[in-house]
Design a protein around this motif. Structure first.
Motif, PDB file in Angstrom:
ATOM      1  N   CYS A 234       0.870  -1.174   0.000  1.00  0.00           N
ATOM      2  CA  CYS A 234       0.000   0.000   0.000  1.00  0.00           C
ATOM      3  C   CYS A 234       0.910   1.228   0.000  1.00  0.00           C
ATOM      4  N   ALA A 235       0.681   2.132  -0.948  1.00  0.00           N
ATOM      5  CA  ALA A 235       1.625   3.242  -1.126  1.00  0.00           C
ATOM      6  C   ALA A 235       1.074   4.560  -0.599  1.00  0.00           C
ATOM      7  N   GLU A 236       0.096   4.476   0.287  1.00  0.00           N
ATOM      8  CA  GLU A 236      -0.457   5.705   0.865  1.00  0.00           C
ATOM      9  C   GLU A 236      -0.566   5.474   2.371  1.00  0.00           C
ATOM     10  N   LEU A 237       0.033   6.351   3.134  1.00  0.00           N
ATOM     11  CA  LEU A 237      -0.005   6.191   4.593  1.00  0.00           C
ATOM     12  C   LEU A 237      -1.461   6.155   5.050  1.00  0.00           C
ATOM     13  N   CYS A 238      -1.905   4.978   5.544  1.00  0.00           N
ATOM     14  CA  CYS A 238      -3.331   4.819   5.794  1.00  0.00           C
ATOM     15  C   CYS A 238      -3.644   4.504   7.252  1.00  0.00           C
ATOM     16  N   GLY A 239      -2.647   4.493   8.095  1.00  0.00           N
ATOM     17  CA  GLY A 239      -2.906   4.218   9.509  1.00  0.00           C
ATOM     18  C   GLY A 239      -1.728   3.503  10.123  1.00  0.00           C
ATOM     19  N   ARG A 240      -1.889   3.072  11.379  1.00  0.00           N
ATOM     20  CA  ARG A 240      -0.721   2.563  12.098  1.00  0.00           C
ATOM     21  C   ARG A 240      -0.203   1.231  11.569  1.00  0.00           C
ATOM     22  N   ASN A 241      -1.021   0.484  10.851  1.00  0.00           N
ATOM     23  CA  ASN A 241      -0.545  -0.790  10.293  1.00  0.00           C
ATOM     24  C   ASN A 241      -0.266  -0.714   8.801  1.00  0.00           C
ATOM     25  N   HIS A 242      -0.132   0.507   8.315  1.00  0.00           N
ATOM     26  CA  HIS A 242       0.082   0.738   6.875  1.00  0.00           C
ATOM     27  C   HIS A 242       1.228  -0.110   6.334  1.00  0.00           C
ATOM     28  N   ALA A 243       2.322  -0.187   7.097  1.00  0.00           N
ATOM     29  CA  ALA A 243       3.509  -0.901   6.614  1.00  0.00           C
ATOM     30  C   ALA A 243       3.233  -2.378   6.390  1.00  0.00           C
ATOM     31  N   ASN A 244       2.218  -2.922   7.058  1.00  0.00           N
ATOM     32  CA  ASN A 244       1.913  -4.353   6.901  1.00  0.00           C
ATOM     33  C   ASN A 244       0.880  -4.619   5.815  1.00  0.00           C
ATOM     34  N   MET A 245       0.451  -3.560   5.139  1.00  0.00           N
ATOM     35  CA  MET A 245      -0.587  -3.743   4.127  1.00  0.00           C
ATOM     36  C   MET A 245       0.064  -4.104   2.791  1.00  0.00           C
ATOM     37  N   THR A 246       0.427  -5.376   2.665  1.00  0.00           N
ATOM     38  CA  THR A 246       1.132  -5.807   1.463  1.00  0.00           C
ATOM     39  C   THR A 246       0.148  -6.394   0.458  1.00  0.00           C
ATOM     40  N   ALA A 247       0.629  -6.572  -0.756  1.00  0.00           N
ATOM     41  CA  ALA A 247      -0.213  -7.149  -1.808  1.00  0.00           C
ATOM     42  C   ALA A 247       0.624  -8.070  -2.666  1.00  0.00           C
ATOM     43  N   ARG A 248      -0.012  -9.121  -3.171  1.00  0.00           N
ATOM     44  CA  ARG A 248       0.681 -10.029  -4.080  1.00  0.00           C
ATOM     45  C   ARG A 248      -0.214 -10.302  -5.277  1.00  0.00           C
TER      46      ARG A 248
END
Ligand SMILES: [Cu+2]
Length: 297
Positions: A234-248
């Protein structure tokens, strides 16, 4: 070290660094590509503009260095005066304008292939017509991408806004999107809660997922990449777990995709049935444990 030798060494280091830069920066400074024609188009455009910029840079710096060395403070030296030199002034104005025109033309020619998806290849999935106008033949595999804090949900359905109920019960998956190769995949990108951004670099552009608004993009993975998985974030800061919002995005052959989709449908159905059964059992056991005459709160 004399200042002259120092200057020469410095120049040699800079020249060496410039020569080696394209090798060292392949895939680091340039956009990732190779997964889809639109990503390749973006990459080609990037290198074209980069090449023009290098020519301009070397030209301007060359003239500057030449002038500095040729006319450095030497007694009595008088540099040629170029003010009022109409030929030169017209030359660099037209030159700059020409560069801009060339860049604009190439960009607009390339944009077509970046924005508009092509048809699926002959050995890709041949899908039903959809209401979407994107590929020339109007056929694409459409997937709805829904950004949620903090996971991506993919629903495999023709229309993401269809309220007729035709798509009710459409198969879905989280985090990993499975797609057939050689097939034009169009994406409808939305967000459930806050703004997110869908980005799988090797598959092309980055698209915002905004609540209440649908964004569109596409990709088409070549057949030779079946079995390959593309990673994104996820390339938009969207909250505290943003860094874990991955995609495959996992590319498989059209046959494997059809198999997977059927399996996914079966799994979802089985899970729903198991849930319903469990609910029935729970409701049954609560009803049995209620003393006679009492009512549920
Ligand atoms: Cu996000």
């Amino acid at each position: 070290m004399t200042s002259r030798r120092f200057t020469l060494t410095l120049l040699a280091v800079v020249a060496g660094a410039l020569l080696l830069a394209p090798v060292a920066s392949a895939g680091l400074l340039s956009p990732e590509h190779g997964g889809s024609p639109n990503a390749d188009g973006i990459n080609t455009l990037y290198w074209f503009v980069f090449a023009v910029a290098i020519v301009v840079f070397v030209g301007v710096e060359g003239v500057l260095l030449y002038t500095v060395f040729k006319f450095k403070a030497r007694k009595g030296a008088i540099p040629a005066q170029i003010r009022g030199n109409t030929r030169l002034e017209v030359g660099w104005t037209l030159g700059a304008a020409l560069i801009l025109v060339v860049l604009a033309c190439v960009t607009f020619i390339k944009l077509d292939g970046i924005r508009n998806p092509p048809d699926s290849s002959a050995n890709g999935l041949q899908l039903a017509d959809t209401s979407r106008r994107l590929p020339p033949n109007g056929k694409s595999l459409n997937i709805c991408v829904n950004g949620q804090q903090y996971i991506w949900r993919y629903t495999y359905q023709e229309s993401c806004t269809d309220k007729s109920g035709k798509n009710l019960g459409a198969p879905f998956s989280y985090e990993e999107m499975v797609v057939p190769t050689d097939t034009t995949v169009t994406l409808d990108i939305v967000a459930q809660d806050v703004a997110h951004s869908w980005w799988i670099p090797e598959l092309g552009g980055k698209f915002d997922a905004i609540p209440g608004y649908t964004n569109h993009t596409w990709f088409k993975i070549p057949g030779k990449l079946a079995g390959h998985t593309f990673y994104g974030q996820c390339a938009e800061l969207c909250g505290r777990n943003h860094a874990n919002m991955t995609a495959r995005v996992k590319a498989v052959t059209p046959e494997q995709y059809t198999q997977w989709l059927n399996q996914q449908k079966a799994n979802i159905k089985a899970a729903e049935q198991a849930g319903a059964k469990q609910r029935q059992q729970l409701e049954g056991s609560t009803a049995n444990s209620q003393p006679a005459g009492s009512t549920n709160p």
